[in-house]
Scaffold this active site. Sequence first.
Site, PDB file in Angstrom:
ATOM      1  N   ARG A  56       0.846  -1.189   0.000  1.00 51.56           N
ATOM      2  CA  ARG A  56       0.000   0.000   0.000  1.00 51.56           C
ATOM      3  C   ARG A  56       0.886   1.245   0.000  1.00 51.56           C
ATOM      4  NH1 ARG A  56      -3.207   2.342   5.170  1.00 51.56           N
ATOM      5  NH2 ARG A  56      -4.386   4.018   4.166  1.00 51.56           N
ATOM      6  N   ASP A  60       0.097  10.234   3.865  1.00 46.24           N
ATOM      7  CA  ASP A  60      -0.411  10.249   5.230  1.00 46.24           C
ATOM      8  C   ASP A  60      -0.601  11.686   5.722  1.00 46.24           C
ATOM      9  OD1 ASP A  60      -1.336   9.117   7.531  1.00 46.24           O
ATOM     10  OD2 ASP A  60       0.620   8.556   8.324  1.00 46.24           O
TER      11      ASP A  60
END
Length: 456
Positions: A56, A60
């Site tokens: 993945r 963030d």
Amino acid sequence: MKPRRIMGIETEYGLLYASTTTGEPLLDAEETAHHLFDPLLHRARSTNAFLPNGARLYLDVGAHPEYATAECDQLADLLANDRAGDALYAQMAAEADLKLEGGRIHLFKNNLDSYGNSFGCHENYLVRRRRDFRQRIDSLIPYFVTRQIMVGAGYLHVGPEGASYRISQRADKMNDAVSAATTRSRPMINTRDEPHGDAELYRRLHVIVGDSNMSDSTCALKMGATEAVLDAVEDGLRLPDRALADPVRSIREVSADTSCRAVLELADGTTMRAIDIQREVHDLVRTHFEDNGWFPLDPLRSYVFDLWGRTLDALERGEHEALASEIDWIAKRKLLARLAQRLGTGLDDARVQRLDLAWHDITGAGLRARLEAGGGLKKLVSDEAIVEAMGIPPQTTRAKVRGDFVALAMEHRRDYMVDWMNIRLLEDVGARQVLLKDPFSAVSAEVEELMELIGE
């Protein structure tokens, strides 16, 4: 034969777009991230995507690019997948640089920025669900507090009093030992219950105390030694009670003592050196493996046991030079000290600080490739293995199912949804959602049916 265990690493990267001539920042982190992720946004319509290699890749909070490796049960796969994350981001940065003028994107695999903000490297280990989970976690805290003497990334601390070198970048940012909190505290182990697997069988040990490592050998030691400790503990090994009087204070004391002889206060009022706590764990785990007949191991895990013992021996004797190509914090300190000596300055010189940052740069401006080519850093993962891991998932875990599905759906431009446990082909009649509860299984008949629909 030792038990199988799923492992993974989540890495947050520092981000900077700076002038190629002056080194001054040209864009803020948010705008730089926009340019970095623009191709992914157009391809996946999101800055959060699972890749054909099972991993993945996402942006963030705080404009930190992050990469979470695929589920791995082989240490060699884990190292290759971790390096693949670096390579993918370096590739994205190089592509973005072509569209920008006057500067270059840098991505730093470290844990602190110049403002003192900390970002993480999180280790994940699948463990069996047990009622005594918390007690077992508590018993591991002394191991994690002292582990940094082997696997710290090195920290050049510069303050009003000058510069000093410490072992770990994360140590000073820890403010709890064990907690389920994610915002109000930064614990060494986070106990939030998200197993990403069958919740009746598994829990996930989420370790957030470790530094990001540039060295293959240090990363192998960090993950491989911890895997071995968990294997032995789950098999019945009881570690001695070395509960620390104050784990947060202790982890700072260990980091600040580069002789690795820090004496820690235990909860029972006695004291023990950090290196002795780590040696005790090593000896007990090795004996447990020997008694169970788990040796010989695969070559990489055998190397980890060898490096674990050699590192403790060399640190005990003060022979740090013997570890200068295998242990991150020692290798970096040697490089910085050599530059300071050549310049006739201290560690607080701006040029030394720039070299410190360059050590962690995963783009073409970084130092790792040259150090590995010259023998300054031991390389365990070949370039061919890194390239393969950029596109092909581990073949022995659930990551293979997810990765193969994503690759086929992308090739045929089909709409889909995936996360760690779920796969869904949105164009399927009824839009079936396949639940992959077993992270050890590399096959799924239901997902194969969805892939047949894609290929029609």
